[in-house]
Structures are given as structure tokens and as C-alpha cells.
Design a protein around this motif. Structure first.
Motif, PDB file in Angstrom:
ATOM      1  N   THR A 192       2.500  14.472  55.410  1.00 25.31           N
ATOM      2  CA  THR A 192       3.180  14.913  56.590  1.00 25.31           C
ATOM      3  C   THR A 192       1.785  15.218  57.702  1.00 25.31           C
ATOM      4  O   THR A 192       0.737  15.327  57.323  1.00 25.31           O
ATOM      5  N   PHE A 270      -0.527  16.698  52.645  1.00 22.68           N
ATOM      6  CA  PHE A 270       0.199  17.675  53.521  1.00 22.68           C
ATOM      7  C   PHE A 270      -1.169  17.938  54.585  1.00 22.68           C
ATOM      8  O   PHE A 270      -1.435  18.935  54.534  1.00 22.68           O
ATOM      9  N   ALA A 271      -1.048  17.228  55.544  1.00 19.10           N
ATOM     10  CA  ALA A 271      -1.932  17.121  56.796  1.00 19.10           C
ATOM     11  C   ALA A 271      -1.304  17.705  58.109  1.00 19.10           C
ATOM     12  O   ALA A 271      -1.914  18.102  59.033  1.00 19.10           O
ATOM     13  N   ALA A 272      -0.045  18.118  58.096  1.00 16.58           N
ATOM     14  CA  ALA A 272       0.682  18.750  59.139  1.00 16.58           C
ATOM     15  C   ALA A 272       0.205  20.117  59.352  1.00 16.58           C
ATOM     16  O   ALA A 272      -0.178  20.907  58.489  1.00 16.58           O
ATOM     17  N   VAL A 274       1.862  23.069  60.225  1.00 11.21           N
ATOM     18  CA  VAL A 274       3.223  23.721  60.120  1.00 11.21           C
ATOM     19  C   VAL A 274       3.257  24.937  60.928  1.00 11.21           C
ATOM     20  O   VAL A 274       2.150  25.707  60.290  1.00 11.21           O
ATOM     21  N   ALA A 275       4.187  25.192  61.624  1.00  8.78           N
ATOM     22  CA  ALA A 275       4.121  26.577  62.200  1.00  8.78           C
ATOM     23  C   ALA A 275       4.724  27.785  60.981  1.00  8.78           C
ATOM     24  O   ALA A 275       5.487  27.307  60.209  1.00  8.78           O
ATOM     25  N   ASP A 276       4.004  28.780  60.851  1.00  9.10           N
ATOM     26  CA  ASP A 276       4.342  29.743  59.706  1.00  9.10           C
ATOM     27  C   ASP A 276       5.729  30.191  60.203  1.00  9.10           C
ATOM     28  O   ASP A 276       6.143  30.792  59.160  1.00  9.10           O
ATOM     29  N   PRO A 304       9.561  27.713  55.267  1.00  6.14           N
ATOM     30  CA  PRO A 304       9.147  27.611  54.200  1.00  6.14           C
ATOM     31  C   PRO A 304       7.777  26.782  54.098  1.00  6.14           C
ATOM     32  O   PRO A 304       7.253  26.194  55.102  1.00  6.14           O
ATOM     33  N   ILE A 306       5.825  24.123  53.054  1.00  6.83           N
ATOM     34  CA  ILE A 306       6.236  22.748  52.278  1.00  6.83           C
ATOM     35  C   ILE A 306       5.306  22.461  51.121  1.00  6.83           C
ATOM     36  O   ILE A 306       5.676  22.183  50.105  1.00  6.83           O
ATOM     37  N   LEU A 307       3.813  22.746  51.429  1.00  3.21           N
ATOM     38  CA  LEU A 307       2.859  22.263  50.545  1.00  3.21           C
ATOM     39  C   LEU A 307       3.384  23.011  49.354  1.00  3.21           C
ATOM     40  O   LEU A 307       3.458  22.595  47.996  1.00  3.21           O
ATOM     41  N   PHE A 324      -4.352  20.730  53.048  1.00  2.00           N
ATOM     42  CA  PHE A 324      -5.463  20.849  54.288  1.00  2.00           C
ATOM     43  C   PHE A 324      -5.602  22.229  54.313  1.00  2.00           C
ATOM     44  O   PHE A 324      -4.652  23.161  54.279  1.00  2.00           O
ATOM     45  N   LYS A 338      -6.639  29.454  48.975  1.00  2.00           N
ATOM     46  CA  LYS A 338      -5.518  28.760  49.135  1.00  2.00           C
ATOM     47  C   LYS A 338      -5.122  27.990  48.033  1.00  2.00           C
ATOM     48  O   LYS A 338      -3.904  27.702  47.645  1.00  2.00           O
ATOM     49  N   LYS A 342      -1.312  28.575  46.535  1.00  2.00           N
ATOM     50  CA  LYS A 342      -0.209  27.264  46.917  1.00  2.00           C
ATOM     51  C   LYS A 342       0.125  26.323  45.638  1.00  2.00           C
ATOM     52  O   LYS A 342       1.273  25.682  45.474  1.00  2.00           O
TER      53      LYS A 342
HETATM   54  O1  C5P Z   1      -1.369  28.433  54.883  1.00  2.00           O
HETATM   55  P1  C5P Z   1      -2.002  27.381  55.736  1.00  2.00           P
HETATM   56  O2  C5P Z   1      -0.880  27.050  56.827  1.00  2.00           O
HETATM   57  O3  C5P Z   1      -3.508  27.806  56.268  1.00  2.00           O
HETATM   58  O4  C5P Z   1      -1.983  26.257  54.684  1.00  2.00           O
HETATM   59  C1  C5P Z   1      -2.287  24.871  55.249  1.00  2.00           C
HETATM   60  C2  C5P Z   1      -1.761  23.779  54.291  1.00  2.00           C
HETATM   61  O5  C5P Z   1      -0.379  24.137  53.984  1.00  2.00           O
HETATM   62  C3  C5P Z   1      -1.649  22.205  54.814  1.00  2.00           C
HETATM   63  O6  C5P Z   1      -1.739  21.364  54.138  1.00  2.00           O
HETATM   64  C4  C5P Z   1      -0.361  22.388  55.503  1.00  2.00           C
HETATM   65  O7  C5P Z   1       0.329  21.103  56.086  1.00  2.00           O
HETATM   66  C5  C5P Z   1       0.321  23.446  54.639  1.00  2.00           C
HETATM   67  N1  C5P Z   1       1.737  24.063  54.886  1.00  2.00           N
HETATM   68  C6  C5P Z   1       2.849  23.462  54.795  1.00  2.00           C
HETATM   69  N2  C5P Z   1       4.049  24.379  55.228  1.00  2.00           N
HETATM   70  C7  C5P Z   1       3.861  25.571  55.748  1.00  2.00           C
HETATM   71  C8  C5P Z   1       2.541  25.965  55.978  1.00  2.00           C
HETATM   72  C9  C5P Z   1       1.586  25.276  55.747  1.00  2.00           C
HETATM   73  O8  C5P Z   1       3.166  22.311  54.190  1.00  2.00           O
HETATM   74  N3  C5P Z   1       4.988  26.129  56.181  1.00  2.00           N
END
Ligand code: C5P
Length: 401
Positions: A192, A270-272, A274-276, A304, A306-307, A324, A338, A342
Motif C-alpha cells: 500500500t 503497508f507504506a500508505a 492512511v487517514a485515521d 479501519p 488495514i495493517l 511503517f 506499534k 498491530k
Molecule cells: O498507527 P499509525 O498510523 O502510525 O501506523 C502506521 C502503519 O499502519 C503504516 O504501516 C500504515 O500504512 C498502517 N495503517 C493502516 N491503516 C490505518 C492506519 C495505519 O494500514 N488505518
């Protein structure tokens, strides 16, 4: 396995052309068929006879050679190969490729091909470093062209620096990787990347500053090691690499669905960014000022993770899950926590304080957190971080079988 593959080898006009004759031999030794093509200036350095004698095949030279067109047209010639290799790739050939010229057989084949192209540049150090050449090489890389070398060293012209063509065996190795013959051959990796956009109404959204550079570089590095990559990307500013399956998404919810649809995979990275949160009360129509001076209240709902979802899957979990962590303080402690929270195998942590210049920049300094502890890497270009990470992923999957 290289055996049984077919390569269209375009030899450009440079002193390194003599090494391309050796390249033909090295490829033939490995059971690769080579169709040589010489540019007009290449004929000043090597003869068509040497190239065709070593290849055991006809050497093509001119666009308007009617006999060749009758036997095999240039379009067919450009597509009959598994890979097109340009060695040596002169500054002029690279410029023609970057500009889309097609005024001789070599450049026309390069425009007409539907196969991947690998170039092995060779030129004087000043020419290699010239802004115009660097611009062309960057454009070609962005188009998905694989660049092997050049190496640094003494040059035929008496100068020293980057510009020497990669050695034939190094080119053979790069050809193997470009043909998907690396340690990740037969492996599927989901990556991602980029930011997500969370709509407020049909024209406005909440986003973040992620460019998608590290994710795109990682997908390219995994592809270069032979992996089949599904690249799930939010609206990034950096274009996705060639040679991967691109799934474009906008929101975190769409990214989650795309990742689930892409599984099973051997590894997921999971390098995206992602908006929390998403806007729970997003409007279906454009929100308007009502003249009262009262600002609309946005309500948020959690997206959600995703990671965490994939890392904690009971069945069908990828063998290796990598997350990441962009942190601004106490990087190792936060990233270690983290990883545990996760459930990922590794966390690639980086310090994104503005003073580091990492966010939006071309370099990255990461620490890999895994079950054994923290492994700190030096500050490196993002492409190099990607290559090292891809190699680490290949090693981990290799040992897991
Ligand atoms: O919790 P945080 O956003 O710092 O975690 C970062 C990691 O979690 C990244 O690898 C990001 O791609 C992944 N992530 C995700 N889905 C989310 C939030 C973060 O996959 N909703």
C-alpha cells in the motif's frame, strides 16, 4: 532461468560496444537467444559481422532495409523478444528515447516495443552528469525503463568517474532481474502506498502530505527481485511503477477492500499514510455557507486499521507483514510498541521531524524493528532503502519457504 529467453540487443555507438560482443557470448552461454541491432555509429566501433557471428543470428541495421521488412517488420522485431536491452546506451540514444524519437531502426524499435527495456548507459563522466542527461535518465526511469549502471572508474577518454558501462556479467544479472528471475520469483507481494483522501463533500476532502515515493520505490524494488506486486495506491503525487498491478483507491475504506481483494499474498507491506479518521457526516452535495456565520460541524469516525486487520488475520495471513511508523520523537520506543499493538512482523520506523527533511524529500533514515530488536540503517536515498528492504523481505521469505 534465463535459458530459452529471447533478447533484442541494441548496440549503440560508443567505445563500450566491444563489451557488448562479450555480453552476447555470456548470454548465449546461458541459453539466451540474442538478436543484435547496430546503430550507424555502433558500426564505427564493432562490425555487424562480429555481432551476428557471436549471436548466430542476423544482425539488423537499417530501418529501410526492405529485405528485412519483408522477412520481419520492425514492429514484429521489437515485440518478438522477451526484453529489449540497449548496451551501450549513449547519451544520444537516451535522449532520443526520452524524447520519443524514431528516426532510425534502433529508436523506432524502442518506440514500437511492448516489452520491458533495460539500458546500460556508457559515456564520459561530464556527459553522464550533465543536467540534460540526468533529466533524460530520470524520465526514462519514471517510464519504467530499467537502468543498469553505469559504474564509476577510469574512462577510455582518460577521465575518472561514473559513466563506464556496467560489466557484461553485471548486465546479465540485471537482465535476469528484469525478466523476473530474482529471489522473489513466484511470490506475490501487496504494497500500500500514498495518502488517502477522505471526502467532506463531493468537492472537498481531508488528506495528508504523503507523496507515495517510498511505497512506489519499494514496489519497483520488489518487482525487480521477481515478485508479482499488487500496488494499492491512494492519490499519490509520485507515479506508480511499471510492471506492477496498480489498484487506485481514494479512501481508507476503499484501500482496505482493495487489500482484502488482493490477498492471498506471501508478504504485505503497508507504506500508505492512511487517514485515521473519515468524516462520518460527509455531505452528498456541496456544503454551502448559509450566511449565518456558523461553521459546519464535522463528525469523525475511525477508519479501519488495514495493517492491524491483515496482521491479525486468523486464516490467510501473509507470511510476512510489514508496517511503517513515522514518528517525531522517541522513534524506537514508539515503533516497538506499534509493532506489538498491530501484530506486524516488522515495523520500518523513521523520524519525520521537519528538521530531518525526510517527509517529501528524496532520502530516508530508517530503523527496522523486528522480533530480534532494532536495526538502524544509515541515511540513504529512498530507492536504496527500497532495494535493501526488498532484499531483506526476499531473505525472510526464502527462509520461511
Ligand atoms: O498507527 P499509525 O498510523 O502510525 O501506523 C502506521 C502503519 O499502519 C503504516 O504501516 C500504515 O500504512 C498502517 N495503517 C493502516 N491503516 C490505518 C492506519 C495505519 O494500514 N488505518
Amino acid at each position: 532461468m534465463l535459458a530459452g529467453k529471447r533478447i533484442l540487443l541494441i548496440i549503440g555507438g560508443g567505445i563500450a560496444a566491444y563489451k557488448s560482443l562479450d555480453l552476447i557470448r555470456r548470454l548465449k552461454e546461458r541459453g539466451v537467444s540474442v538478436t543484435p541491432v547496430l546503430t550507424r555509429s555502433a558500426e564505427e566501433f564493432v562490425t555487424p559481422l562480429s555481432a551476428s557471428a557471436l549471436a548466430g543470428e542476423k544482425c539488423y541495421r537499417h530501418l529501410f532495409d526492405l529485405t528485412d521488412e519483408a522477412e520481419m517488420g520492425h514492429i514484429q522485431l521489437s515485440r518478438a523478444a522477451d526484453l529489449v536491452v540497449v548496451a551501450p546506451a549513449t547519451a544520444d540514444l537516451l535522449a532520443k528515447m526520452a524524447g520519443g524519437h524514431a528516426d532510425d531502426l534502433a529508436s523506432t524499435l524502442l518506440m514500437a516495443t511492448d516489452k520491458r527495456v533495460l539500458v546500460a548507459p556508457a559515456m564520459n563522466v561530464r556527459m553522464w552528469l550533465h543536467a540534460a542527461n540526468q533529466r533524460n535518465v530520470a524520465a526514462l526511469r519514471a517510464d519504467g525503463i530499467v537502468v543498469a549502471g553505469p559504474n564509476e572508474g577510469d574512462m577510455a577518454c582518460g577521465e575518472y568517474g561514473p559513466g563506464r558501462m556496467a560489466e557484461p556479467l553485471e548486465i546479465v544479472e540485471a537482465i535476469g532481474r528484469a525478466l523476473g528471475d530474482g529471489p522473489l520469483k513466484g511470490r506475490h507481494v501487496v504494497v500500500t502506498s500514498g495518502p488517502t483522501h477522505e471526502p467532506i463533500d463531493p468537492v472537498r476532502y481531508i488528506a495528508n502530505r504523503s507523496s507515495g515515493a517510498q511505497g512506489a520505490a519499494l514496489a519497483a524494488a520488489l518487482r525487480d527481485l521477481g515478485a508479482a506486486v499488487t500496488f494499492v495506491t491512494g492519490p499519490a503525487t509520485v507515479p506508480p511503477p511499471q510492471g506492477v498491478t496498480v489498484v487506485g483507491v481514494e479512501t481508507a475504506a476503499e484501500m482496505m477492500a482493495a487489500v482484502k481483494a488482493a490477498l492471498p499474498a506471501d508478504a504485505a507491506v503497508f507504506a500508505a499514510a492512511v487517514a485515521d479518521w473519515r468524516v462520518a457526516n460527509a455531505s452528498q452535495t456541496k456544503m454551502k455557507k448559509d450566511g449565518s456565520g456558523k461553521a459546519p460541524a464535522l463528525e469523525f469516525a475511525e477508519n479501519p486499521d488495514i495493517l492491524a486487520t491483515v496482521a491479525q488475520m486468523k486464516t490467510g495471513r501473509p507470511a510476512l507483514v510489514v508496517g511503517f511508523a513515522a514518528e517525531t520523537d522517541d522513534v524506537i520506543a514508539h515503533a516497538t510498541a506499534k509493532r506489538a499493538r498491530k501484530g506486524s512482523d516488522w515495523i520500518v520506523a523513521n523520524d519525520v521531524r521537519p528538521s530531518t527533511g525526510i517527509m517529501g524529500g528524496t532520502e530516508n533514515a530508517v530503523t527496522i524493528i523486528d522480533a530480534k530488536g532494532a536495526e538502524e540503517w544509515p541515511r540513504l536515498p529512498k530507492d536504496e532503502v527500497a532495494r535493501r528492504l526488498a532484499a531483506r523481505i526476499a531473505a525472510a521469505l526464502g527462509s520461511r519457504g
